[in-house]
Design an enzyme around this catalytic site. Structure first.
Site, PDB file in Angstrom:
ATOM      1  N   ARG A  49       0.996  -1.151   0.022  1.00 20.77           N
ATOM      2  CA  ARG A  49       0.087   0.377   0.002  1.00 20.77           C
ATOM      3  C   ARG A  49       1.070   1.390  -0.186  1.00 20.77           C
ATOM      4  O   ARG A  49       2.081   1.086   0.201  1.00 20.77           O
ATOM      5  CB  ARG A  49      -1.164   0.595   1.296  1.00 20.77           C
ATOM      6  N   GLY A  50       0.644   2.230  -0.540  1.00 19.70           N
ATOM      7  CA  GLY A  50       1.122   3.641  -0.315  1.00 19.70           C
ATOM      8  C   GLY A  50       0.894   4.074  -1.823  1.00 19.70           C
ATOM      9  O   GLY A  50       1.868   3.124  -2.566  1.00 19.70           O
ATOM     10  N   ALA A  51       0.332   5.454  -2.259  1.00 19.14           N
ATOM     11  CA  ALA A  51      -0.110   5.637  -4.087  1.00 19.14           C
ATOM     12  C   ALA A  51       1.667   4.769  -4.396  1.00 19.14           C
ATOM     13  O   ALA A  51       1.344   4.537  -5.967  1.00 19.14           O
ATOM     14  CB  ALA A  51      -0.508   6.310  -3.611  1.00 19.14           C
ATOM     15  N   ARG A  91      -7.408  -0.702  -7.132  1.00 24.65           N
ATOM     16  CA  ARG A  91      -8.114   0.069  -5.943  1.00 24.65           C
ATOM     17  C   ARG A  91      -8.168   1.421  -7.187  1.00 24.65           C
ATOM     18  O   ARG A  91      -7.134   1.741  -7.381  1.00 24.65           O
ATOM     19  CB  ARG A  91      -7.399   0.527  -4.629  1.00 24.65           C
ATOM     20  N   GLN A 198      -2.626   1.858  10.485  1.00 32.64           N
ATOM     21  CA  GLN A 198      -1.034   2.259   9.214  1.00 32.64           C
ATOM     22  C   GLN A 198       0.233   3.360  10.199  1.00 32.64           C
ATOM     23  O   GLN A 198       1.174   2.684  10.241  1.00 32.64           O
ATOM     24  CB  GLN A 198      -0.525   2.956   8.206  1.00 32.64           C
ATOM     25  N   ASP A 239      -2.512  10.378  -1.868  1.00 35.35           N
ATOM     26  CA  ASP A 239      -2.207   9.146  -3.039  1.00 35.35           C
ATOM     27  C   ASP A 239      -2.947  10.182  -4.779  1.00 35.35           C
ATOM     28  O   ASP A 239      -3.125   8.429  -5.333  1.00 35.35           O
ATOM     29  CB  ASP A 239      -4.109   8.408  -2.758  1.00 35.35           C
ATOM     30  N   ASN A 249      -5.886  11.792   0.335  1.00 33.84           N
ATOM     31  CA  ASN A 249      -5.207  10.958   1.224  1.00 33.84           C
ATOM     32  C   ASN A 249      -5.638  10.067   1.722  1.00 33.84           C
ATOM     33  O   ASN A 249      -7.008  10.194   2.102  1.00 33.84           O
ATOM     34  CB  ASN A 249      -3.816  11.925   1.423  1.00 33.84           C
ATOM     35  N   LYS A 250      -5.176   9.629   2.586  1.00 33.06           N
ATOM     36  CA  LYS A 250      -5.642   8.380   3.644  1.00 33.06           C
ATOM     37  C   LYS A 250      -6.694   8.546   4.856  1.00 33.06           C
ATOM     38  O   LYS A 250      -7.269  10.716   5.018  1.00 33.06           O
ATOM     39  CB  LYS A 250      -4.902   7.922   4.735  1.00 33.06           C
TER      40      LYS A 250
END
Lengths: 351, 351
Positions: A49-51, A91, A198, A239, A249-250
């Protein structure tokens, strides 16, 4: 990092070795991914995960999807399109996924004369190049970003924008690593970042390993911690950054940006230019993934709410450009981001 | 509620039966508390929590502490003081604890002629009266508060200010119960409220049992949910309201108040007058309990962060009066609270 977030093992055929981030910090397990079904599932379940890391996984994923293919170049190109379309379903929000896939498609398009074995190798080389570039970019993000963080200061970050979210170094966390290298004394407050934690699991682990002073807080304590004067700057990843600077973003990032503004704390987004999507005019156009309510109702194997209660679980939110003090990219720092300033930096004409 | 939050069982001697709220919603277990050591520990471990419920537990706790005492009235009064001093150490923030203890001390002071058996009975009667009053007050809070909640609206609440936080009905949640009784269609968003998840475990459970439409969200989604226009009003409880209206409540309440202000959403505190502490001039004077970092590092029995990472875990924060649209008390609604307006309502001269 001692163990890379993701790396290609072997030649052609080879496999993608990735840390299974769902098991951290309890267990450091490297999984070997050999096919695109597994990879798409691993992206969906957030093993990676993480762009930027998702973008790189997509690049190597294309290689996984075509490396066993036997046939002429025309048939290969059809297979390539199928693989790209399949992985694009992983995603919806992080634009680096689509950027990585597009980079691989362009590589094939620009090399029409290579036969099937040669284009396979060319694509693997391209994925490896993307990984090396990401490492360099992340280092640069840290060096540029740390100029915004004073010595003897406190910073807040949300989610994990660290080495684990990239090939190495990270985006927002790269700023902290660079500040430490520059000899600055910093204290980082890490939002735990529900539902999947996270911040607690990954950011606290990374910063602690790097010897950086880190204090974990519940997401809902961010306002109190700012009110107490502990935070001099907020650094988060992204993201997807729309053309006008609105940033997905998150989930929770938007709340932090509102709190930062209310406390006159500068709020910085740190991301490679590849996270900027000039085709998305503004935040309202960014698709926001909604994930299962079970992530909220449960933690791990423990039920924390009535099992049949409704839960709303958007995985991201959008921080409007007006709440962003600056966007730190490898091509420069974009202060008070606007479409014009962003376009200039993307074109290489920024500060 | 079918099972009361807390109730006295038997006469003298008797015992205090309380729902162990740490086990909800998985198990509905009633514990029988027979001595003040157990009770103080049960308050500290949050088996009983919520400012009004803690206040009532303290009243009955005084009875537990003196009911077996044998001796003359003078010796009894010394024992009473020891019991009160001991229970006052349970938790620092909620003023109802001290208010409950003070009520019991005053009852003894006002009845100097009663002998030891008679004053024991008088104190039990006083605790029972406090419990009945709390039920009436909570019903009144709901009726008054629901006038602030339009039909067909969405509300947000944080932590648990429900029947479980009081003897019945609740404070903030009493507003939702009353709105439902009044035939209003409402949707309640419940912040899960880390670290101990009173929103997920208790508020979601209570509202669901009452047939009220409830949706659970992570604390960090509150800003996004407001930005989406889902929230017409915020209702929260309080642990201590200073004379000027500054309000201590569960950590995260302050963040919600800042977000509400930024989104022009009214923010209401719902609490009995007994939660107002005219001896505390402002929020800076309210002692904030800091609890173990393990509550943040762990999630139930699961470690969610490096076990040796620092964690900062204030249990409460302070919302300044300027962020509070109104305080709803049983004696009236205090709009734009100031020391003068609050003093008038406490004295029974408000609207």
């Amino acid at each position: 990092m001692a163990v890379p977030t993701l790396e290609w093992k072997g030649g052609l055929p080879g496999e993608l070795a990735m840390i299974d981030q769902t098991l951290l910090p309890g267990s450091l397990v490297v999984i070997k991914v050999k096919d695109i079904d597994s990879l798409r599932n691993d992206i969906r379940r957030l093993a990676v995960r993480g762009a930027p890391a998702i973008g790189l996984a997509a690049c190597f994923g294309v290689v996984l999807g075509v490396q066993e293919f036997i046939g002429d170049r025309q048939a290969f190109d059809r297979r390539l399109s199928e693989v790209i379309d399949f992985l694009a379903q992983a995603r919806p929000t992080a634009v680096n996924l689509f950027g990585g896939l597009e980079r691989m498609r362009r590589t094939a398009d620009e090399n029409p004369d290579l036969d099937t074995p040669a284009i396979k190798q060319r694509l693997l080389d391209e994925a490896q190049a993307a990984l090396r570039e990401d490492q360099e970019i992340c280092l640069e993000l840290g060096e540029l970003g740390q100029t915004l963080l004073p010595d003897n200061s406190g910073a807040l970050t949300h989610c994990n924008a660290g080495a684990l979210a990239t090939s190495d170094h990270g985006t927002a966390l790269s700023v902290f690593f660079a500040a430490a290298r520059a000899g600055k004394t910093i204290t980082v407050y890490a939002d735990e970042t529900r539902p999947l934690l996270q911040g607690a699991r990954l950011t606290a682990w990374e910063l602690k390993q790097a010897g950086i002073d880190v204090t974990l807080i519940c997401d809902n304590a961010a306002g109190h911690v700012m009110k107490e004067g502990r935070i001099d700057a907020v650094f988060v990843g992204a993201d997807r950054i729309a053309a006008n600077g609105d940033t997905a973003n998150k989930i929770g990032t938007y709340s932090v940006s509102v709190l930062a503004k209310a406390h006159c704390v500068p709020f910085y987004v740190v991301a490679p230019v590849s996270t900027i999507d000039m085709d998305t005019p503004d935040g309202a156009s960014i698709p926001i993934e909604e994930r299962s309510g079970d992530e909220v109702r449960r933690f791990g194997d423990t039920s924390v709410a009535p099992s049949d209660v409704k839960a709303y679980n958007p995985a991201f939110d959008v921080t409007p450009a007006e709440n962003i003090t600056a966007i730190v990219t490898e091509k420069g720092i974009i202060r008070e981001p606007t479409t014009e300033r962003i376009a200039a930096v993307v074109a290489g004409q920024g500060d």
